[in-house]
Motif scaffolding. Structure first.
Motif, PDB file in Angstrom:
ATOM      1  N   GLU A  17      27.172 -58.447 -44.535  1.00 45.36           N
ATOM      2  CA  GLU A  17      25.715 -58.635 -44.439  1.00 45.36           C
ATOM      3  C   GLU A  17      25.322 -60.008 -43.888  1.00 45.36           C
ATOM      4  OE1 GLU A  17      22.897 -56.571 -45.640  1.00 45.36           O
ATOM      5  OE2 GLU A  17      24.440 -55.128 -45.101  1.00 45.36           O
ATOM      6  N   GLY A  18      26.262 -60.951 -43.886  1.00 45.24           N
ATOM      7  CA  GLY A  18      25.899 -62.327 -43.538  1.00 45.24           C
ATOM      8  C   GLY A  18      25.917 -62.599 -42.041  1.00 45.24           C
ATOM      9  N   SER A  19      26.088 -63.881 -41.679  1.00 42.86           N
ATOM     10  CA  SER A  19      26.121 -64.318 -40.273  1.00 42.86           C
ATOM     11  C   SER A  19      27.568 -64.636 -39.898  1.00 42.86           C
ATOM     12  CB  SER A  19      25.279 -65.581 -40.098  1.00 42.86           C
ATOM     13  OG  SER A  19      24.074 -65.447 -40.822  1.00 42.86           O
ATOM     14  N   MET A  20      27.840 -64.598 -38.586  1.00 37.62           N
ATOM     15  CA  MET A  20      29.216 -64.850 -38.135  1.00 37.62           C
ATOM     16  C   MET A  20      29.228 -65.667 -36.847  1.00 37.62           C
ATOM     17  SD  MET A  20      31.026 -61.133 -38.658  1.00 37.62           S
ATOM     18  CE  MET A  20      32.444 -61.479 -37.675  1.00 37.62           C
ATOM     19  N   LEU A  21      30.276 -66.488 -36.714  1.00 38.10           N
ATOM     20  CA  LEU A  21      30.545 -67.204 -35.464  1.00 38.10           C
ATOM     21  C   LEU A  21      32.053 -67.119 -35.293  1.00 38.10           C
ATOM     22  CD1 LEU A  21      29.371 -69.302 -33.285  1.00 38.10           C
ATOM     23  CD2 LEU A  21      30.326 -71.029 -34.778  1.00 38.10           C
ATOM     24  N   PHE A  22      32.524 -66.571 -34.178  1.00 39.37           N
ATOM     25  CA  PHE A  22      33.977 -66.387 -34.089  1.00 39.37           C
ATOM     26  C   PHE A  22      34.504 -66.488 -32.663  1.00 39.37           C
ATOM     27  CE2 PHE A  22      32.049 -62.174 -33.923  1.00 39.37           C
ATOM     28  CZ  PHE A  22      32.731 -61.517 -32.902  1.00 39.37           C
ATOM     29  N   VAL A  23      35.802 -66.812 -32.595  1.00 46.28           N
ATOM     30  CA  VAL A  23      36.551 -66.828 -31.340  1.00 46.28           C
ATOM     31  C   VAL A  23      37.649 -65.785 -31.491  1.00 46.28           C
ATOM     32  CG1 VAL A  23      38.124 -68.186 -29.898  1.00 46.28           C
ATOM     33  CG2 VAL A  23      36.132 -69.286 -30.923  1.00 46.28           C
ATOM     34  N   SER A  24      37.807 -64.926 -30.482  1.00 48.46           N
ATOM     35  CA  SER A  24      38.886 -63.933 -30.533  1.00 48.46           C
ATOM     36  C   SER A  24      39.249 -63.525 -29.118  1.00 48.46           C
ATOM     37  CB  SER A  24      38.424 -62.702 -31.316  1.00 48.46           C
ATOM     38  OG  SER A  24      39.417 -61.686 -31.240  1.00 48.46           O
ATOM     39  N   HIS A  25      40.530 -63.177 -28.892  1.00 44.68           N
ATOM     40  CA  HIS A  25      40.892 -62.655 -27.563  1.00 44.68           C
ATOM     41  C   HIS A  25      41.100 -61.136 -27.634  1.00 44.68           C
ATOM     42  CE1 HIS A  25      45.059 -63.530 -29.124  1.00 44.68           C
ATOM     43  NE2 HIS A  25      45.199 -62.285 -28.707  1.00 44.68           N
ATOM     44  N   ASP A  26      40.708 -60.547 -28.769  1.00 35.71           N
ATOM     45  CA  ASP A  26      40.866 -59.102 -28.920  1.00 35.71           C
ATOM     46  C   ASP A  26      39.553 -58.421 -28.533  1.00 35.71           C
ATOM     47  OD1 ASP A  26      40.715 -56.474 -30.388  1.00 35.71           O
ATOM     48  OD2 ASP A  26      42.782 -57.035 -30.833  1.00 35.71           O
ATOM     49  N   ARG A  27      39.573 -57.684 -27.413  1.00 35.18           N
ATOM     50  CA  ARG A  27      38.321 -57.141 -26.878  1.00 35.18           C
ATOM     51  C   ARG A  27      37.700 -56.095 -27.785  1.00 35.18           C
ATOM     52  NH1 ARG A  27      41.138 -56.449 -21.203  1.00 35.18           N
ATOM     53  NH2 ARG A  27      42.839 -56.298 -22.689  1.00 35.18           N
ATOM     54  N   ARG A  28      38.524 -55.386 -28.525  1.00 31.01           N
ATOM     55  CA  ARG A  28      37.964 -54.387 -29.454  1.00 31.01           C
ATOM     56  C   ARG A  28      37.189 -55.094 -30.563  1.00 31.01           C
ATOM     57  NH1 ARG A  28      38.219 -49.185 -30.777  1.00 31.01           N
ATOM     58  NH2 ARG A  28      38.250 -48.589 -32.964  1.00 31.01           N
ATOM     59  N   PHE A  29      37.772 -56.171 -31.079  1.00 27.34           N
ATOM     60  CA  PHE A  29      37.152 -56.984 -32.134  1.00 27.34           C
ATOM     61  C   PHE A  29      35.834 -57.573 -31.624  1.00 27.34           C
ATOM     62  CE2 PHE A  29      36.766 -60.790 -34.813  1.00 27.34           C
ATOM     63  CZ  PHE A  29      37.139 -60.317 -36.069  1.00 27.34           C
ATOM     64  N   LEU A  30      35.869 -58.129 -30.398  1.00 30.43           N
ATOM     65  CA  LEU A  30      34.674 -58.738 -29.790  1.00 30.43           C
ATOM     66  C   LEU A  30      33.554 -57.704 -29.645  1.00 30.43           C
ATOM     67  CD1 LEU A  30      36.360 -60.778 -26.897  1.00 30.43           C
ATOM     68  CD2 LEU A  30      35.183 -61.761 -28.863  1.00 30.43           C
ATOM     69  N   ALA A  31      33.912 -56.532 -29.105  1.00 29.72           N
ATOM     70  CA  ALA A  31      32.901 -55.507 -28.821  1.00 29.72           C
ATOM     71  C   ALA A  31      32.329 -54.919 -30.113  1.00 29.72           C
ATOM     72  CB  ALA A  31      33.508 -54.402 -27.966  1.00 29.72           C
ATOM     73  N   ALA A  32      33.181 -54.774 -31.130  1.00 32.04           N
ATOM     74  CA  ALA A  32      32.732 -54.112 -32.362  1.00 32.04           C
ATOM     75  C   ALA A  32      31.844 -55.004 -33.221  1.00 32.04           C
ATOM     76  CB  ALA A  32      33.951 -53.664 -33.178  1.00 32.04           C
ATOM     77  N   LEU A  33      32.032 -56.332 -33.131  1.00 33.62           N
ATOM     78  CA  LEU A  33      31.390 -57.185 -34.134  1.00 33.62           C
ATOM     79  C   LEU A  33      30.323 -58.154 -33.637  1.00 33.62           C
ATOM     80  CD1 LEU A  33      34.567 -57.894 -36.257  1.00 33.62           C
ATOM     81  CD2 LEU A  33      32.702 -56.354 -36.811  1.00 33.62           C
ATOM     82  N   SER A  34      30.266 -58.413 -32.326  1.00 34.53           N
ATOM     83  CA  SER A  34      29.309 -59.440 -31.878  1.00 34.53           C
ATOM     84  C   SER A  34      27.941 -58.835 -31.555  1.00 34.53           C
ATOM     85  CB  SER A  34      29.857 -60.142 -30.639  1.00 34.53           C
ATOM     86  OG  SER A  34      30.054 -59.198 -29.600  1.00 34.53           O
ATOM     87  N   ASN A  35      26.887 -59.625 -31.802  1.00 37.26           N
ATOM     88  CA  ASN A  35      25.568 -59.224 -31.285  1.00 37.26           C
ATOM     89  C   ASN A  35      24.931 -60.355 -30.468  1.00 37.26           C
ATOM     90  OD1 ASN A  35      24.542 -60.964 -33.239  1.00 37.26           O
ATOM     91  ND2 ASN A  35      23.964 -59.315 -34.655  1.00 37.26           N
ATOM     92  N   ARG A  36      25.700 -61.441 -30.257  1.00 31.90           N
ATOM     93  CA  ARG A  36      25.302 -62.565 -29.402  1.00 31.90           C
ATOM     94  C   ARG A  36      26.561 -63.129 -28.755  1.00 31.90           C
ATOM     95  NH1 ARG A  36      21.230 -61.103 -31.345  1.00 31.90           N
ATOM     96  NH2 ARG A  36      19.375 -62.176 -32.109  1.00 31.90           N
ATOM     97  N   VAL A  37      26.419 -63.722 -27.555  1.00 32.39           N
ATOM     98  CA  VAL A  37      27.570 -64.355 -26.881  1.00 32.39           C
ATOM     99  C   VAL A  37      27.186 -65.775 -26.470  1.00 32.39           C
ATOM    100  CG1 VAL A  37      29.144 -64.272 -24.895  1.00 32.39           C
ATOM    101  CG2 VAL A  37      28.457 -62.142 -26.009  1.00 32.39           C
ATOM    102  N   LEU A  38      28.047 -66.727 -26.824  1.00 32.26           N
ATOM    103  CA  LEU A  38      27.895 -68.101 -26.350  1.00 32.26           C
ATOM    104  C   LEU A  38      29.027 -68.349 -25.362  1.00 32.26           C
ATOM    105  CD1 LEU A  38      26.353 -70.849 -26.819  1.00 32.26           C
ATOM    106  CD2 LEU A  38      28.277 -71.473 -28.289  1.00 32.26           C
ATOM    107  N   GLU A  39      28.678 -68.614 -24.103  1.00 30.43           N
ATOM    108  CA  GLU A  39      29.699 -68.784 -23.060  1.00 30.43           C
ATOM    109  C   GLU A  39      29.773 -70.259 -22.666  1.00 30.43           C
ATOM    110  OE1 GLU A  39      30.546 -66.362 -18.994  1.00 30.43           O
ATOM    111  OE2 GLU A  39      28.757 -67.613 -18.971  1.00 30.43           O
ATOM    112  N   LEU A  40      30.968 -70.833 -22.828  1.00 34.57           N
ATOM    113  CA  LEU A  40      31.175 -72.241 -22.470  1.00 34.57           C
ATOM    114  C   LEU A  40      31.869 -72.289 -21.113  1.00 34.57           C
ATOM    115  CD1 LEU A  40      32.744 -73.354 -25.885  1.00 34.57           C
ATOM    116  CD2 LEU A  40      30.325 -73.334 -25.287  1.00 34.57           C
ATOM    117  N   THR A  41      31.222 -72.856 -20.105  1.00 33.29           N
ATOM    118  CA  THR A  41      31.842 -72.952 -18.773  1.00 33.29           C
ATOM    119  C   THR A  41      31.678 -74.382 -18.258  1.00 33.29           C
ATOM    120  OG1 THR A  41      29.873 -72.515 -17.444  1.00 33.29           O
ATOM    121  CG2 THR A  41      31.053 -70.581 -18.285  1.00 33.29           C
ATOM    122  N   PRO A  42      32.489 -74.798 -17.268  1.00 36.11           N
ATOM    123  CA  PRO A  42      32.332 -76.150 -16.708  1.00 36.11           C
ATOM    124  C   PRO A  42      30.933 -76.358 -16.115  1.00 36.11           C
ATOM    125  CG  PRO A  42      34.372 -75.117 -15.934  1.00 36.11           C
ATOM    126  CD  PRO A  42      33.600 -74.064 -16.657  1.00 36.11           C
TER     127      PRO A  42
END
Length: 540
Positions: free
Chosen positions: A489-514
């Motif tokens: 029920e709470g909030s989350m901030l995470f790093v993962s290289h597993d695309r299934r995990f990313l797609a199933a759990l995120s509702n926002r994306v923060l993209e860090l680029t040069p």
């Protein structure tokens, strides 16, 4: 090409394979699956000839070259990463070594009388080297290393200075450069970031040889294999199709087997009831006898083997305020390298942010700043009201005391908790019965990750900060974690290289680029649809 014919293999008291067969044909790409300890690595070692089956045989067609990547990379030091990779390129590296030796001989005045033979041999070897595309070898080695995210400096630096994870990539690059007729890859997706993983996926799709691999990354496996070989209770079962198809087929087979088992049990119960009822009556003796004989001949249907699954259940967490964490004008550098210059970022209640960025973009640094294990040089990081954070760090597993048991580790963290409640917690994370008495030093990477998560989730946080939480987890455990976190029920901030995990759990994306920092509403799937790439370092 490679055939396992009626093989049996025992490891101590553990029967791994019982008179079972499978094959890998030319150009086939197959996934090898089965629970931990089922014998996947043993199977690889039997194909390479490092181990022999107790019965049956492993047949490899004449002249077939095999490249085997395992998690045990051995010692590497004293050479550059490029040299180490080129050295593993099979026959071409032997020809290169002979070419070098002949060049030295031609420059040796003491060997003038042999010069004609040396020059003649040099011509032959040079021809063979060209045939094997030897002059392009270094370029190809650098291309493979770049695909696996090596910088030029890392390619040319001493391989001994690299961490274990980067040495694994060097070992993997050796096999890829070798381009053998068949590749055996044991968990090649471990230790790779998302960009390297996607590059490897493309490389393996274009590879024309045969491939047999294990991987805990479902998406990776799904995109590459068109056949699945499953180790199940000593048998090798082959399914034609990708991983998704295998899962559906396996579930269907289990359902059919269960139905067949139940039908037979009902029929047996009926027959036994008849025999019991009439066995004392002379008038029914012939019928009773014929039914007894019939029962003796029936081949019993076994119920399907139930895979033990772990179920994580979150206790409801206390509600946090609307503002969970806020970063204002944050600057952060390591030495001369600037990571953030004036970062503004905010997490609000129920937001689930996944952080994307190439190696060195500052993903882990951001998590450390938010978790309070790193300080900004300037600017502020402010936690909101009633926020209770759970932080899973990549190095958290190294902090476990090797001499303490699993149970003692949980007791140390929660001295007020009762024995029953801690045993139930351990059970939720796959440590049942005597498992809780194992010392931390003997645990596998996956077991350590589960223990750290158990500690983090027992007293439920309402804000989870997770740095690569799935790194050491097998597919079944990952699925359970995804199921549990999707109920969180709470909030989350995470790093993962597993695309299934990313797609199933995120509702926002923060993209860090040069070029700058981008924020996207919507989760990872929307991010891919919107940007046209699966990771920031890849522009299609």
């Amino acid at each position: 090409m490679i055939r396992l014919e009626n093989i049996s293999k025992q490891n101590g008291n553990h029967l791994l394979f019982i008179e079972t067969s499978a094959s890998l044909l030319k150009g086939e790409k197959a996934g090898l699956v089965g629970p931990n300890g089922a014998g996947k690595t043993t199977l690889f070692r039997m194909i390479t000839g490092e181990e022999e089956p107790d019965e049956g045989r492993v047949a490899v067609d004449r002249g077939v070259t095999i490249g085997y990547f395992s998690q045990d990379v051995g010692e590497m030091a004293g050479r550059s990463a490029v040299a180490e990779v080129m050295d593993g390129a099979g026959p071409v590296s032997e020809v290169a070594a002979e070419l070098k030796a002949l060049e030295t001989a031609m420059a040796d005045p003491d060997r003038m009388d042999e010069m004609d033979e040396i020059v003649m041999r040099y011509g032959e070897v040079q021809g063979r080297f060209e045939e094997l595309d030897g002059y392009a070898l270094e370029g190809r080695a650098r291309e493979v290393l770049a695909g696996l995210s090596f910088s030029e400096a890392m390619m040319d630096g001493d391989v001994g200075a690299l961490s274990g994870g980067w040495k694994m990539r060097v070992a993997l690059a050796r096999i890829l450069l070798m381009r053998p007729d068949a590749m055996l890859l044991d968990e090649p997706s471990n230790h790779l970031d998302l960009e390297s993983l996607i590059w490897l996926e493309g490389f393996l799709k274009g590879y024309e040889g045969a491939l047999l691999m294990t991987s805990h990354d479902r998406e990776f496996m799904n995109r590459i294999v068109s056949k699945v070989v499953e180790i199940d209770g000593g048998s090798l079962n082959t399914y034609s199709g990708d991983y998704e198809f295998y899962e559906q087929q396996r579930a269907l087979n289990e359902k059919q087997q269960q139905a067949q088992f139940e039908r037979q049990q009902a029929m047996l119960a009926k027959e036994i009831k008849f025999i019991e009822r009439f066995k004392a009556r002379a008038s029914h003796a012939a019928q009773v006898q014929s039914r007894v004989k019939k029962l003796e001949k029936i081949e019993k249907v076994e119920p399907p083997r139930r895979r033990q699954t772990i179920v994580f259940e979150f206790q409801p967490a206390p509600r946090s305020g609307e503002d969970v964490v806020s970063l204002k004008n944050v600057h952060k550098s390591y030495g001369a390298r600037s990571i953030y210059e004036g970062l503004n970022f905010q997490v609000r209640r129920k937001e689930r942010w996944c952080v994307m960025g190439v190696n060195g973009a500052g993903k882990s640094t951001l998590l450390k700043l938010i978790a309070g294990t790193a300080e900004p040089d300037t600017g502020s990081v402010t936690q909101g009201g009633s926020v209770k954070m759970g932080y899973f760090a990549q190095h958290a597993m190294d902090l476990l005391d090797g001499e303490r048991t699993i149970f003692e580790t949980l007791e140390d963290s929660f001295p007020q908790a009762g024995q029953g409640s801690l045993r139930a917690l351990a059970g939720c994370f796959g440590f049942s019965g005597d498992d809780v008495e194992k010392r931390c030093r003997v645990l596998s990477g996956g077991e350590k990750a589960r223990l750290v998560m158990a500690k983090m989730l027992y007293d439920p946080p309402n804000f989870l900060v997770l740095d690569e939480p799935t790194n050491h987890l097998d597919m079944a455990t990952k699925e359970m974690l995804i199921q549990a976190l999707s109920q969180f029920e709470g909030s989350m901030l995470f790093v993962s290289h597993d695309r299934r995990f990313l797609a199933a759990l995120s509702n926002r994306v923060l993209e860090l680029t040069p070029e700058g920092i981008h924020q996207y509403g919507g989760g990872y799937s929307e991010y891919v649809a919107r940007t046209g790439h699966e990771a920031p370092g890849l522009h299609e």
